[in-house]
Design a protein around this motif. Structure first.
Motif, PDB file in Angstrom:
ATOM      1  N   GLY A   1       0.891  -1.206  -0.213  1.00 34.03           N
ATOM      2  CA  GLY A   1      -0.159   0.068   0.176  1.00 34.03           C
ATOM      3  C   GLY A   1       0.874   1.276   0.038  1.00 34.03           C
ATOM      4  N   ARG A   2       1.839   1.180   0.407  1.00 37.46           N
ATOM      5  CA  ARG A   2       2.793   2.422   0.690  1.00 37.46           C
ATOM      6  C   ARG A   2       3.385   2.936  -0.641  1.00 37.46           C
ATOM      7  N   HIS A   3       3.268   1.868  -1.711  1.00 39.53           N
ATOM      8  CA  HIS A   3       3.789   2.408  -2.870  1.00 39.53           C
ATOM      9  C   HIS A   3       2.789   3.143  -3.694  1.00 39.53           C
ATOM     10  N   PHE A   4       1.537   3.164  -3.222  1.00 35.40           N
ATOM     11  CA  PHE A   4       0.759   4.089  -3.863  1.00 35.40           C
ATOM     12  C   PHE A   4       0.619   5.594  -3.467  1.00 35.40           C
ATOM     13  N   ALA A   5       1.176   5.659  -2.377  1.00 43.12           N
ATOM     14  CA  ALA A   5       1.397   7.216  -1.791  1.00 43.12           C
ATOM     15  C   ALA A   5       1.768   8.191  -2.731  1.00 43.12           C
ATOM     16  N   GLY A   6       1.676   9.450  -2.825  1.00 43.04           N
ATOM     17  CA  GLY A   6       2.047  10.582  -3.681  1.00 43.04           C
ATOM     18  C   GLY A   6       3.214  11.115  -3.334  1.00 43.04           C
ATOM     19  N   SER A   7       3.857  11.874  -4.074  1.00 38.56           N
ATOM     20  CA  SER A   7       5.316  12.514  -3.809  1.00 38.56           C
ATOM     21  C   SER A   7       5.001  14.042  -4.263  1.00 38.56           C
ATOM     22  N   THR A   8       6.050  14.842  -3.521  1.00 38.93           N
ATOM     23  CA  THR A   8       6.108  16.156  -4.250  1.00 38.93           C
ATOM     24  C   THR A   8       7.695  16.433  -4.257  1.00 38.93           C
ATOM     25  N   GLY A   9       7.730  17.797  -5.047  1.00 41.40           N
ATOM     26  CA  GLY A   9       9.120  18.339  -5.291  1.00 41.40           C
ATOM     27  C   GLY A   9       9.780  17.521  -6.240  1.00 41.40           C
ATOM     28  N   TYR A  10      11.129  17.583  -5.935  1.00 43.71           N
ATOM     29  CA  TYR A  10      12.084  16.429  -6.856  1.00 43.71           C
ATOM     30  C   TYR A  10      11.647  15.185  -6.859  1.00 43.71           C
ATOM     31  N   ALA A  11      11.361  14.657  -5.380  1.00 48.06           N
ATOM     32  CA  ALA A  11      10.772  13.081  -5.344  1.00 48.06           C
ATOM     33  C   ALA A  11      11.847  12.333  -5.302  1.00 48.06           C
TER      34      ALA A  11
ATOM     35  N   PRO B   1      19.858  16.462 -18.718  1.00 53.35           N
ATOM     36  CA  PRO B   1      20.936  15.773 -18.723  1.00 53.35           C
ATOM     37  C   PRO B   1      21.374  15.973 -17.191  1.00 53.35           C
ATOM     38  N   GLY B   2      21.836  14.655 -16.678  1.00 55.38           N
ATOM     39  CA  GLY B   2      22.366  14.503 -15.265  1.00 55.38           C
ATOM     40  C   GLY B   2      21.193  14.335 -14.279  1.00 55.38           C
ATOM     41  N   ILE B   3      20.077  14.484 -14.579  1.00 57.78           N
ATOM     42  CA  ILE B   3      19.054  14.052 -13.596  1.00 57.78           C
ATOM     43  C   ILE B   3      18.099  12.904 -13.942  1.00 57.78           C
ATOM     44  N   GLY B   4      17.821  12.845 -15.156  1.00 55.45           N
ATOM     45  CA  GLY B   4      17.088  11.682 -15.683  1.00 55.45           C
ATOM     46  C   GLY B   4      15.900  11.300 -14.690  1.00 55.45           C
ATOM     47  N   ALA B   5      15.797   9.837 -14.574  1.00 56.79           N
ATOM     48  CA  ALA B   5      14.653   9.501 -14.127  1.00 56.79           C
ATOM     49  C   ALA B   5      14.590   9.781 -12.453  1.00 56.79           C
ATOM     50  N   GLU B   6      15.475  10.221 -11.805  1.00 54.80           N
ATOM     51  CA  GLU B   6      15.689  10.168 -10.420  1.00 54.80           C
ATOM     52  C   GLU B   6      14.774  11.269  -9.773  1.00 54.80           C
ATOM     53  N   VAL B   7      14.387  12.257 -10.705  1.00 51.43           N
ATOM     54  CA  VAL B   7      13.423  13.058 -10.063  1.00 51.43           C
ATOM     55  C   VAL B   7      12.047  13.064 -10.920  1.00 51.43           C
ATOM     56  N   GLY B   8      11.037  13.686 -10.223  1.00 48.83           N
ATOM     57  CA  GLY B   8       9.538  13.656 -11.025  1.00 48.83           C
ATOM     58  C   GLY B   8       8.621  12.993  -9.876  1.00 48.83           C
ATOM     59  N   SER B   9       7.763  14.035  -9.258  1.00 50.35           N
ATOM     60  CA  SER B   9       6.713  13.662  -8.441  1.00 50.35           C
ATOM     61  C   SER B   9       5.458  13.661  -8.971  1.00 50.35           C
ATOM     62  N   TRP B  10       4.506  12.954  -8.075  1.00 51.37           N
ATOM     63  CA  TRP B  10       2.990  12.708  -8.479  1.00 51.37           C
ATOM     64  C   TRP B  10       2.226  12.573  -7.251  1.00 51.37           C
ATOM     65  N   PRO B  11       1.833  13.948  -6.923  1.00 55.37           N
ATOM     66  CA  PRO B  11       1.382  14.154  -5.489  1.00 55.37           C
ATOM     67  C   PRO B  11      -0.084  13.213  -5.380  1.00 55.37           C
ATOM     68  N   SER B  12      -0.935  12.913  -6.507  1.00 52.65           N
ATOM     69  CA  SER B  12      -1.915  12.109  -6.124  1.00 52.65           C
ATOM     70  C   SER B  12      -1.664  10.802  -5.946  1.00 52.65           C
ATOM     71  N   GLY B  13      -0.600  10.312  -6.186  1.00 53.61           N
ATOM     72  CA  GLY B  13      -0.270   9.068  -5.866  1.00 53.61           C
ATOM     73  C   GLY B  13      -0.530   8.232  -7.092  1.00 53.61           C
TER      74      GLY B  13
END
Ligand code: PLP
Length: 411
Positions: free
Chosen positions: A40-50, A257-269
């Protein structure tokens, strides 16, 4: 309606085969969820750089396992299938690369990316960026012209070659490209040029067979989450999957370049993306049953259809029906719209949709706007007036819609 009931009676073999496919793919998806210990914790949203967004990163890993490949990039920020494929093309094709399409002209909305038509805003296409584009039409049997392809590939190109294949029929009167065919095509092109990179447009193809292009040697594939793999639940998004180093190249294009897939948030989960993937094998099967039913009904009425109801293999969810004139095509699209749970009272009209060459009429009374894994029909307004029907969250909805179509057409 007896026409629908009679068609259903003729389709028991096809329906059984689709149910077997649903079971196989459901087992594959379930086993991936278990392997990645989804919680269930995988469904939580994230913010900012995430950074370290566990929901986002686990979803990527889950897709990679389901698709039988090293890595995947699954993002709500990829706005559509076109965006996913455009990212792949810009990411893989550098100055000097040769782009070789083996399935004729790519899907309409990708022409500006490739450079077949100039972009109206002056955005540089891959060709303008220094890519050599070679396009091979399908042969007389509407199959990939493998001899011609290998002849091109044996002439090595200094900048390397990206081989492009479109699995689904798009707006062409041709069969979809089956996985067994893809397997032998990829083996042959890799033999002609072991260094070539194979990119497959997988839109509408996911879960229509037991294997995916990445299971048979495709290096990179892309698709839309408001089509098959979103299961009718994902609200937006696209995915890219394949070899790790190629997915990485594309992810730096997607962000920076440099950030790739390590960033990107999705607040609504992420719940809808997980749940959609879990439901996708079932939903795709329902759509396939709907497509087979439509083929049988229109065959009985004497319309040319592609693929045929009982004899043809399917590797996408689309059913083409040739109407021969504008009026019955529009009536067909209007009946599909009228049979929709959302916007059923709206009358679809042809319009110059962004990215398409002709006026297009799109009937889509869908919960997710424009989602074509939900029952929908579209058609470019041109000779010989072919309607493309796809999607359906439940087979029952497809059958009811077909009854409404018949009432409208036989008026
Ligand atoms: C739908 C589709 C695309 C991409 O279209 P979007 O509407 O941007 O998702 C590309 N290729 C094929 C074959 C498609 O069916």
């Amino acid at each position: 309606m007896t026409l629908v009931a009679e068609a259903e009676n003729r389709l028991s073999v096809q329906f059984r085969a689709i149910e077997k496919l649903q079971l196989h793919n459901q087992a594959k998806v379930l086993s991936a969820f278990r392997a990645h210990r989804v919680e269930g914790r995988h469904f939580a949203g994230s913010t900012g750089y995430a950074y370290g967004d566990i929901g986002r990163d686990t979803l990527d890993a889950l897709y990679a396992t389901v698709l039988g490949c090293e890595a995947a990039l699954v993002r709500p920020h990829i706005v559509s299938g076109t965006h996913a494929l455009s990212l792949c093309l810009y990411g893989l094709c550098r100055r000097g690369t040769r782009l070789l399409s083996l399935t004729g002209t790519p899907y309409d909305t990708l022409m500006a990316t490739v450079g077949i038509h100039p972009d109206e805003n002056g955005i540089e296409s891959v060709m303008e960026n220094g890519v050599t584009y070679v396009e091979l039409p399908l042969n007389a049997d509407r199959q990939v012209d493998l001899d011609a392809a290998c002849a091109v590939l044996r002439q090595r190109h200094d900048g390397g070659t990206v081989v492009y294949l479109q699995r689904s029929r798009g707006y062409d009167w041709r069969p979809s490209l089956g996985i067994a065919d893809l397997e032998s095509i990829i083996a042959a092109v890799k033999q002609a040029d072991p260094e070539c990179v194979v990119l497959v447009d997988n839109c509408y193809g996911e879960f229509t067979e037991e294997r995916e292009p990445t299971d048979v040697g495709a290096d990179l594939i892309a698709g839309s989450l408001i089509k098959n793999p979103g299961g009718g639940i994902a609200p937006t998004g696209g995915y890219i999957a394949g070899r790790k180093h190629l997915v990485e190249r594309v992810q730096y294009r997607m962000t920076a370049p440099g950030i790739g897939a390590e960033v990107g948030s999705w607040p609504s989960g992420y719940q809808s993306f997980y749940q959609g993937l879990f439901l996708a094998p079932h939903t795709v099967g329902e759509s396939l049953k709907g497509a087979v039913l439509a083929a049988a009904v229109f065959e009985a009425l004497g319309y040319p259809v592609m693929p045929a109801a009982t004899t043809a293999a399917r590797s996408d969810i689309t059913q083409s029906i040739e109407f021969g004139a504008q009026e019955p095509l529009l009536r067909f699209c209007r009946a599909i719209q009228a049979a929709s749970p959302v916007d059923g009272h709206v009358v679809p009209e042809p319009w110059p949709m962004p990215g398409y060459q002709h006026d297009v009429v799109m009937a889509a009374g869908t919960f997710v706007q424009g989602a074509s894994i939900e029952l929908s029909a579209d058609a470019p307004i041109k000779q010989p007036y072919i309607g493309y029907l796809q999607g359906g969250l439940t087979y029952q909805h497809c059958a009811l819609a077909m009854m409404m179509v018949l009432t409208e057409l036989l008026k």
